[in-house]
Design a protein around this motif. Sequence first.
Motif, PDB file in Angstrom:
ATOM      1  N   VAL A 123       0.836  -1.200   0.000  1.00 49.90           N
ATOM      2  CA  VAL A 123       0.000   0.000   0.000  1.00 49.90           C
ATOM      3  C   VAL A 123       0.874   1.255   0.000  1.00 49.90           C
ATOM      4  N   GLU A 129      -2.744   6.004  -0.644  1.00 49.93           N
ATOM      5  CA  GLU A 129      -3.834   5.120  -0.221  1.00 49.93           C
ATOM      6  C   GLU A 129      -4.071   5.235   1.277  1.00 49.93           C
ATOM      7  N   SER A 144      -4.611   4.693   9.641  1.00 51.31           N
ATOM      8  CA  SER A 144      -4.501   3.575   8.701  1.00 51.31           C
ATOM      9  C   SER A 144      -3.735   2.399   9.312  1.00 51.31           C
TER      10      SER A 144
END
Length: 408
Positions: free
Chosen positions: A199, A203, A221
């Motif tokens: 990732v 993102e 995240s």
Amino acid sequence: MRRVTILGSTGSIGTQTLDVIRTRRDRFVVHGLSSGGSDIKALAAQVLEFSPAVVAVARATVVQDLQLALYAEASQRGWNAGDFRLPKIIAGPHASTELAAEPVDVVVNAITGAAGLRPTLATLGAGTTLALANKESLVIGGRLVTRAAAPGQIVAVDSEHSAFAQALRAGRKDEVRRLVLTASGGPFRGRTREELVHVTPDEAMAHPTWNMGRVITINSSTLVNKGLELLEAGLLYDVDLDDIVVTVHPQSIVHSMVEYCDGSTIAQASPPDMRLPIALGLTWPDRVEGAAPPCDWTTAATWTFAPLDDEAFPAVALARRVGTLGGTAPAVYNASNEVLVDAFCAGRIGFLDIVDTITEVVDEHLSAQELPAAHVADTDLSVEAVLAADGWARQRAARLVQERAAVH
């Protein structure tokens, strides 16, 4: 009329605090603003709109820039030289701490990271209500902060901890069974560890429900942010970390819950809007009418809850471990994370390297024999010990980033 000082006024929470005050000038007056100095134009605009008596900037080199920006902003508004007065400007690395000690009704600490510790302690030392958005200062300061605070002096601005405060009014402390901390799950909710390998920072910045600054968005995240919130909740409400459970709630409508001994669970629900907990932070325990829109009960909606995947997102379990140890361990967790977030955003490490490296730094801290690397327990904790551990963790994390880059 409540006199308010806002530390970190140009950041996300700072600007939203001014949004709350803007339409309620009959209730609040801004005494002071502080900023790191990275957005002087925004700070100048705030100064001209809210007329604070004092402005603090972290670097003396930006004082002249601020003065010039004030004149430029005033000129753009068509003001003459005599139409506004310059505030007192204090500058330097301790400027926010100095400002926090000035007498007001509420200090909103919205500084990012460990830099908020001394201003938090200065606010508490002055006897001022602390509306705390800088969770890091409580997490790394631990018992130093809680011992410095009078009962009720710290009012949490995080939506989750504001929710706890509201729900805890439903019963006595001895009736509380556990706290239920909700997490949106971030942009990678439902992914396995293997699916997180590649990732990107872009993102990770695409949070599904909240619009926040870079560090807190990346922390959301990885769920490091939820780890910090777990530690904050334990300290704020004097609850054992084993009595705080994390549940994933992607809609971000229920901001947290309190489960009572009789089986009742009290939830605080509202659309994701930081102006509500900010307004409560400014006026607690009173509410500000119309602070944020309520839920629309005329529209069908579904709220879901799921257990946290500790294998894909081990940051919360690690936070529970360092919080149980206390002392300087939480400071090492936080400091190493800040360095690693920067490294990830710069493309120097991968996403999974963030929490993996935090774990490595924490393990080294706990096994080290000599200061500043060695762990200092709660009984011997001091500001100096916290900041020394913070500095060591940053250096160690930076070195590990270099080693990982050399390997790849």
